[in-house]
Write a protein that holds these residues in place. Structure first.
Motif, mmCIF file in Angstrom:
data_model
loop_
_atom_site.group_PDB
_atom_site.id
_atom_site.type_symbol
_atom_site.label_atom_id
_atom_site.label_comp_id
_atom_site.label_asym_id
_atom_site.label_seq_id
_atom_site.Cartn_x
_atom_site.Cartn_y
_atom_site.Cartn_z
ATOM 1 N N LEU A 1 0.856 -1.185 0.000
ATOM 2 C CA LEU A 1 0.000 0.000 0.000
ATOM 3 C C LEU A 1 0.890 1.232 0.000
ATOM 4 C CD1 LEU A 1 -2.759 -0.847 2.625
ATOM 5 C CD2 LEU A 1 -2.931 -0.914 0.133
ATOM 6 N N VAL A 2 0.476 2.223 -0.743
ATOM 7 C CA VAL A 2 1.164 3.510 -0.768
ATOM 8 C C VAL A 2 0.397 4.427 0.177
ATOM 9 C CG1 VAL A 2 1.854 5.446 -2.210
ATOM 10 C CG2 VAL A 2 1.821 3.130 -3.168
ATOM 11 N N THR A 3 1.112 5.054 1.091
ATOM 12 C CA THR A 3 0.488 5.971 2.057
ATOM 13 C C THR A 3 1.283 7.266 2.116
ATOM 14 O OG1 THR A 3 1.780 5.102 3.894
ATOM 15 C CG2 THR A 3 -0.374 4.076 3.514
ATOM 16 N N LEU A 4 0.622 8.315 2.568
ATOM 17 C CA LEU A 4 1.329 9.571 2.823
ATOM 18 C C LEU A 4 2.163 9.421 4.083
ATOM 19 C CD1 LEU A 4 -1.403 12.323 2.253
ATOM 20 C CD2 LEU A 4 0.537 11.796 0.779
ATOM 21 N N THR A 5 3.338 10.004 4.073
ATOM 22 C CA THR A 5 4.122 10.092 5.301
ATOM 23 C C THR A 5 3.526 11.228 6.131
ATOM 24 O OG1 THR A 5 5.638 11.697 4.313
ATOM 25 C CG2 THR A 5 6.253 9.342 4.140
ATOM 26 N N ASP A 6 3.950 11.363 7.376
ATOM 27 C CA ASP A 6 3.486 12.487 8.195
ATOM 28 C C ASP A 6 3.829 13.811 7.519
ATOM 29 O OD1 ASP A 6 2.446 10.761 10.077
ATOM 30 O OD2 ASP A 6 4.177 10.901 11.425
ATOM 31 N N GLU A 7 5.034 13.877 6.958
ATOM 32 C CA GLU A 7 5.462 15.095 6.253
ATOM 33 C C GLU A 7 4.578 15.352 5.032
ATOM 34 O OE1 GLU A 7 7.744 18.530 5.358
ATOM 35 O OE2 GLU A 7 7.511 17.354 7.194
ATOM 36 N N GLY A 8 4.277 14.299 4.277
ATOM 37 C CA GLY A 8 3.410 14.428 3.113
ATOM 38 C C GLY A 8 2.020 14.900 3.511
ATOM 39 N N ARG A 9 1.474 14.315 4.568
ATOM 40 C CA ARG A 9 0.139 14.697 5.041
ATOM 41 C C ARG A 9 0.127 16.160 5.488
ATOM 42 N NH1 ARG A 9 -0.123 10.913 8.020
ATOM 43 N NH2 ARG A 9 -1.080 9.433 6.626
ATOM 44 N N PHE A 10 1.176 16.584 6.192
ATOM 45 C CA PHE A 10 1.264 17.961 6.662
ATOM 46 C C PHE A 10 1.316 18.927 5.477
ATOM 47 C CE2 PHE A 10 4.066 21.598 7.503
ATOM 48 C CZ PHE A 10 3.294 22.265 8.445
ATOM 49 N N ARG A 11 2.189 18.644 4.515
ATOM 50 C CA ARG A 11 2.359 19.544 3.366
ATOM 51 C C ARG A 11 1.103 19.613 2.500
ATOM 52 N NH1 ARG A 11 8.083 20.357 1.112
ATOM 53 N NH2 ARG A 11 9.412 20.073 2.922
ATOM 54 N N VAL A 12 0.496 18.468 2.233
ATOM 55 C CA VAL A 12 -0.721 18.434 1.427
ATOM 56 C C VAL A 12 -1.847 19.167 2.165
ATOM 57 C CG1 VAL A 12 -2.538 16.932 0.481
ATOM 58 C CG2 VAL A 12 -0.132 16.365 0.132
ATOM 59 N N GLY A 13 -1.975 18.939 3.454
ATOM 60 C CA GLY A 13 -3.013 19.610 4.238
ATOM 61 C C GLY A 13 -2.868 21.117 4.218
ATOM 62 N N LYS A 14 -1.641 21.575 4.318
ATOM 63 C CA LYS A 14 -1.372 23.012 4.310
ATOM 64 C C LYS A 14 -1.782 23.639 2.971
ATOM 65 C CE LYS A 14 2.672 25.915 4.763
ATOM 66 N NZ LYS A 14 4.088 25.942 5.022
ATOM 67 N N VAL A 15 -1.437 22.981 1.873
ATOM 68 C CA VAL A 15 -1.776 23.496 0.542
ATOM 69 C C VAL A 15 -3.280 23.428 0.304
ATOM 70 C CG1 VAL A 15 -1.487 23.082 -1.943
ATOM 71 C CG2 VAL A 15 0.488 23.020 -0.418
ATOM 72 N N ARG A 16 -3.905 22.349 0.722
ATOM 73 C CA ARG A 16 -5.360 22.218 0.531
ATOM 74 C C ARG A 16 -6.118 23.261 1.337
ATOM 75 N NH1 ARG A 16 -7.814 16.351 0.333
ATOM 76 N NH2 ARG A 16 -9.152 17.364 -1.175
ATOM 77 N N GLU A 17 -5.648 23.558 2.533
ATOM 78 C CA GLU A 17 -6.297 24.586 3.351
ATOM 79 C C GLU A 17 -6.175 25.953 2.686
ATOM 80 O OE1 GLU A 17 -8.730 26.156 5.862
ATOM 81 O OE2 GLU A 17 -8.298 24.004 5.903
#
Length: 163
Positions: free
Chosen positions: A113-129
């Motif tokens: 399974l491919v998952t977001l890392t914590d860093e990936g989740r943080f960066r994506v969340g910031k851009v989406r917000e």
């Protein structure tokens, strides 16, 4: 159907151009072309906001993982509409940037399974917000029901286009 100034709905005959194309579908094509051109440009900007070395096309993968969690590479390839080799290359690049990780699929030990890392989740969340804040600002003069209706119609269009 057409709604007049009183809110009454009337059936309107299709206006056909000399070439035989319906005006409504020509207008739809024109507006979708503009929307898609702007979306591609925005996707590139958002990808660079996530990471300066991120390819524009990979942004959609990160969004999919953010929304659904762990996915197999084959599922991601099918969703994005690319082949296994292209998907493998994109995932390798995302892994090298530290935005995704691969872990064994608990349902099938042979698969990953491919998952977001914590860093990936943080960066994506910031851009989406930031993106959502832009929509709120740009559409502040719209009634919320209009925004909801636009989202509903786009969802309906996307479902039809998947088929």
């Amino acid at each position: 159907m057409h709604e007049d100034e009183n809110g009454d709905r009337h059936h309107v005959a299709a206006q056909v151009t000399p070439s035989g194309a319906d005006q409504e579908f020509l207008a739809l094509e024109r507006e979708l072309t503009v929307l898609l051109r702007r979306a591609r440009a925005n996707q590139g900007e958002m990808a660079r906001e996530v990471h300066p070395d991120l390819e524009s096309a990979a942004y959609g993968l990160l969004i999919r993982l953010d929304e659904l969690g762990g996915q197999r590479a084959t599922e991601l390839a099918g969703y994005i509409g690319v082949g296994k080799a292209t998907m493998s290359r994109q995932l390798r690049a995302l892994e090298e940037l530290g935005l995704i990780a691969r872990e064994p699929d608990p349902a099938d030990g042979r698969a990953w399974l491919v998952t977001l890392t914590d860093e990936g989740r943080f960066r994506v969340g910031k851009v989406r917000e930031a993106r959502r804040a832009r929509y709120v600002s740009q559409l502040a003069h719209w009634d919320r029901r209009e925004v909801a209706e636009l989202a509903r119609l786009l969802n309906q269009l996307n479902r039809v286009m998947e088929k």
